[in-house]
Write a protein that holds these residues in place. Structure first.
Motif, PDB file in Angstrom:
ATOM      1  N   CYS A   1       0.950  -1.192  -0.029  1.00 10.08           N
ATOM      2  CA  CYS A   1       0.001   0.006  -0.151  1.00 10.08           C
ATOM      3  C   CYS A   1       0.803   1.172  -0.020  1.00 10.08           C
ATOM      4  O   CYS A   1       1.462   1.535   0.893  1.00 10.08           O
ATOM      5  N   SER A   2       0.976   1.947  -1.016  1.00  9.87           N
ATOM      6  CA  SER A   2       1.663   3.115  -1.118  1.00  9.87           C
ATOM      7  C   SER A   2       0.784   4.293  -1.231  1.00  9.87           C
ATOM      8  O   SER A   2       1.188   5.446  -1.686  1.00  9.87           O
ATOM      9  N   HIS A   3      -0.369   4.214  -0.835  1.00  7.60           N
ATOM     10  CA  HIS A   3      -1.286   5.382  -0.873  1.00  7.60           C
ATOM     11  C   HIS A   3      -0.861   6.509  -0.108  1.00  7.60           C
ATOM     12  O   HIS A   3      -0.177   6.526   1.077  1.00  7.60           O
ATOM     13  N   PRO A   4      -0.827   7.641  -0.480  1.00 11.40           N
ATOM     14  CA  PRO A   4      -0.334   9.045   0.228  1.00 11.40           C
ATOM     15  C   PRO A   4      -0.833   9.227   1.591  1.00 11.40           C
ATOM     16  O   PRO A   4      -0.119   9.465   2.664  1.00 11.40           O
ATOM     17  N   LEU A   5      -1.744   8.845   1.981  1.00 13.58           N
ATOM     18  CA  LEU A   5      -2.425   9.232   3.220  1.00 13.58           C
ATOM     19  C   LEU A   5      -1.894   7.975   4.155  1.00 13.58           C
ATOM     20  O   LEU A   5      -1.487   8.220   5.424  1.00 13.58           O
ATOM     21  N   MET A   6      -1.821   6.697   3.716  1.00 11.89           N
ATOM     22  CA  MET A   6      -1.031   5.540   4.433  1.00 11.89           C
ATOM     23  C   MET A   6       0.458   6.033   4.997  1.00 11.89           C
ATOM     24  O   MET A   6       0.841   6.047   5.880  1.00 11.89           O
ATOM     25  N   ARG A   7       1.009   6.874   3.900  1.00 11.58           N
ATOM     26  CA  ARG A   7       2.407   6.967   4.036  1.00 11.58           C
ATOM     27  C   ARG A   7       2.626   8.539   4.944  1.00 11.58           C
ATOM     28  O   ARG A   7       3.334   8.235   5.965  1.00 11.58           O
ATOM     29  N   HIS A   8       1.556   9.117   5.077  1.00 10.86           N
ATOM     30  CA  HIS A   8       1.676  10.428   5.837  1.00 10.86           C
ATOM     31  C   HIS A   8       1.326   9.692   7.265  1.00 10.86           C
ATOM     32  O   HIS A   8       2.062   9.970   8.179  1.00 10.86           O
ATOM     33  N   LYS A   9       0.435   8.792   7.648  1.00 16.79           N
ATOM     34  CA  LYS A   9       0.131   8.375   8.761  1.00 16.79           C
ATOM     35  C   LYS A   9       1.026   7.587   9.464  1.00 16.79           C
ATOM     36  O   LYS A   9       1.466   7.571  10.587  1.00 16.79           O
ATOM     37  N   LEU A  10       1.739   6.701   8.395  1.00 16.92           N
ATOM     38  CA  LEU A  10       2.973   5.991   8.972  1.00 16.92           C
ATOM     39  C   LEU A  10       3.907   6.828   9.425  1.00 16.92           C
ATOM     40  O   LEU A  10       4.741   6.282  10.560  1.00 16.92           O
ATOM     41  N   SER A  11       4.253   7.766   8.924  1.00 15.54           N
ATOM     42  CA  SER A  11       5.223   8.732   9.101  1.00 15.54           C
ATOM     43  C   SER A  11       5.086   9.333  10.722  1.00 15.54           C
ATOM     44  O   SER A  11       6.208   9.177  11.381  1.00 15.54           O
ATOM     45  N   PHE A  12       3.869   9.596  11.084  1.00 10.94           N
ATOM     46  CA  PHE A  12       3.593  10.116  12.225  1.00 10.94           C
ATOM     47  C   PHE A  12       3.775   8.976  13.362  1.00 10.94           C
ATOM     48  O   PHE A  12       4.018   9.016  14.402  1.00 10.94           O
TER      49      PHE A  12
END
Length: 90
Positions: free
Chosen positions: A11-22
């Motif tokens: 899953c490389s969805h931008p929202l997923m990447r955003h939340k994973l960073s936090f």
């Protein structure tokens, strides 16, 4: 050993990447971590189930009868490690 037909989805969805960073930030508080883990779990489930087979079903709406769709197989979520239990809440 028997062969296993396992499918891996990335899953490389931008929202997923955003939340994973936090989630990965060392300054995140435990309450925020649990909330992010739950949000990420929902996004992962949505992505993982994108290709589930559907079957037709009758639906009675306020405007009359029609046909809808439902998932044709039962779905089970099984955490692989103990820390994954927080991802199957609900």
């Amino acid at each position: 050993p028997e062969s296993c037909n396992m499918v891996v989805k990335v899953c490389s969805h931008p929202l997923m990447r955003h939340k994973l960073s936090f989630l990965r930030d060392k300054s995140v508080k435990p309450k925020e971590f649990r909330e992010l883990a739950k949000e990420i779990s929902t996004l992962l489930a949505y992505e993982a189930m994108a290709d589930l087979p559907l079957e037709s079903m009758p639906v009675s709406t306020p405007y009359g009868d029609t046909m809808g769709e439902q998932v044709s197989h039962q779905v089970a979520l099984i955490p692989v490690i103990r820390s994954g239990l927080g991802m199957v809440d609900g």
